[in-house]
Write an enzyme that holds these catalytic residues in place. Structure first.
Site, short mmCIF file in Angstrom:
data_model
loop_
_atom_site.label_atom_id
_atom_site.label_comp_id
_atom_site.label_asym_id
_atom_site.label_seq_id
_atom_site.Cartn_x
_atom_site.Cartn_y
_atom_site.Cartn_z
N GLY A 20 0.75 -1.23 0.06
CA GLY A 20 -0.17 -0.15 0.15
C GLY A 20 0.93 1.45 0.00
O GLY A 20 0.25 2.13 0.56
N SER A 21 1.97 1.18 -0.66
CA SER A 21 2.98 2.40 -0.47
C SER A 21 2.08 3.52 -1.62
O SER A 21 2.28 4.80 -1.12
CB SER A 21 4.24 2.23 -0.84
N ASN A 22 1.70 3.07 -2.48
CA ASN A 22 1.04 3.75 -3.49
C ASN A 22 -0.18 4.47 -2.92
O ASN A 22 -0.65 5.74 -2.95
CB ASN A 22 0.53 3.16 -4.97
N MET A 95 -4.11 -7.36 -7.05
CA MET A 95 -3.62 -8.38 -7.48
C MET A 95 -4.70 -9.34 -8.20
O MET A 95 -4.49 -10.67 -8.39
CB MET A 95 -2.52 -9.21 -6.90
N LEU A 98 -10.26 -7.88 -12.65
CA LEU A 98 -11.65 -7.43 -12.75
C LEU A 98 -12.36 -8.07 -14.01
O LEU A 98 -11.61 -7.95 -15.14
CB LEU A 98 -11.66 -5.85 -12.49
N HIS A 114 0.99 0.00 -13.29
CA HIS A 114 1.62 -1.07 -13.50
C HIS A 114 3.23 -0.81 -13.71
O HIS A 114 3.79 0.17 -14.08
CB HIS A 114 1.08 -1.71 -14.96
N ASP A 150 -3.84 -5.04 -18.60
CA ASP A 150 -3.06 -4.39 -18.90
C ASP A 150 -2.63 -3.32 -20.12
O ASP A 150 -1.64 -3.02 -20.59
CB ASP A 150 -1.38 -4.65 -18.58
N GLU A 179 6.58 5.56 -9.33
CA GLU A 179 5.18 5.37 -9.47
C GLU A 179 4.57 6.54 -8.25
O GLU A 179 3.45 7.04 -8.85
CB GLU A 179 4.86 4.13 -8.66
C1 GAR Z 1 3.40 -1.60 -7.34
O1 GAR Z 1 4.84 -1.70 -8.06
C2 GAR Z 1 2.56 -1.55 -8.40
O2 GAR Z 1 2.87 -1.05 -9.92
C3 GAR Z 1 2.49 -3.15 -8.70
O3 GAR Z 1 2.51 -3.56 -7.33
C4 GAR Z 1 3.08 -2.75 -6.47
C5 GAR Z 1 2.20 -2.26 -5.49
O4 GAR Z 1 3.10 -1.54 -4.31
N1 GAR Z 1 1.14 -3.33 -9.31
C6 GAR Z 1 1.06 -4.54 -10.14
O5 GAR Z 1 1.96 -5.54 -10.23
C7 GAR Z 1 -0.41 -4.69 -10.75
N2 GAR Z 1 -0.43 -5.80 -11.77
P1 GAR Z 1 2.28 -0.88 -3.28
O6 GAR Z 1 1.24 -1.97 -2.42
O7 GAR Z 1 3.44 -0.58 -2.36
O8 GAR Z 1 1.78 0.34 -3.69
#
Ligand code: GAR
Length: 194
Positions: A20-22, A95, A98, A114, A150, A179
């Site tokens: 969940g950093s994003n 992950m 949908l 992505h 994607d 990101e």
């Molecule tokens: C991120 O790197 C995002 O781009 C990727 O998962 C990570 C989640 O990080 N997304 C995918 O791979 C989607 N197919 P986060 O939980 O720290 O935000």
């Protein structure tokens, strides 16, 4: 669908499965003075997702959805989105794929981040595959979600150089930093088009 004009903030739901950093980064952006959005609901398929801690910390509603049956899971999510008057969905490390039907309900109103330079490296293990193929660059992309994995229209993308001594971890860490820069920018762009 609803008309998204005027001074009211756009209600956003963020879907996560892990760290969940994003999510954290978008929450912080939502608190900025001129922010046009509010994060009203966090959805996860993973009861152990670390990112759920941010729901508590920032007092945001969360729902943990049992995904053993996708159809039921999506039905439940759609109901929660409606109840919480969500206008836009941001996938942030979610992950699960949908279904077409789900996407139809939020056509043009779901975006995703992505970790690759799409259209290259759709799916999983993107950085490792890029390194194995001796690519010069990896990167990240924010795109609209359509019914193909994607493959929706690209909103923003950032190239990140792969260094000689990079490991999955070092590259992943560097790309994540980008990101956190491009996701809020892409969101701003999307909101200005609503
Ligand atoms: C991120 O790197 C995002 O781009 C990727 O998962 C990570 C989640 O990080 N997304 C995918 O791979 C989607 N197919 P986060 O939980 O720290 O935000």
């Amino acid at each position: 669908m609803l008309k998204l004009t005027g001074l009211k903030k756009i209600n956003i739901s963020i879907f996560i499965s892990g760290t969940g950093s994003n999510l954290k980064n978008l929450i912080i952006h939502s608190f900025k003075k001129n922010s046009k959005f509010k994060i009203t609901l966090i959805i996860t398929n993973n009861p152990k997702a670390k990112g759920l801690n941010f729901a508590k910390k920032f007092k945001i509603e969360k729902r943990i959805i049992n995904y053993s049956n996708i159809k039921n899971a999506e039905k439940k999510i759609l109901l929660e989105l409606k109840k919480n008057k969500v206008n836009l969905i941001c996938l942030a490390g979610f992950m699960k794929i949908l279904s077409k039907n789900f996407i139809k309900n939020f056509k043009g109103k779901i975006i995703n981040i992505h970790p690759s330079l799409l259209p290259k490296y759709k799916g999983l293990n993107t950085h490792q595959r890029a390194m194995n193929n001796r690519e010069k660059y990896s990167g990240c992309t924010v795109h609209y979600v359509n019914s193909k994995l994607d493959s929706g229209k690209i909103i923003l993308q950032k190239k990140v150089r792969i260094l000689k001594n990079d490991t999955f971890n070092s590259l992943n860490k560097r790309v994540l930093k980008h990101e956190h820069i491009i996701y809020p920018k892409a969101l701003k762009k999307v909101l200005s088009n609503l």
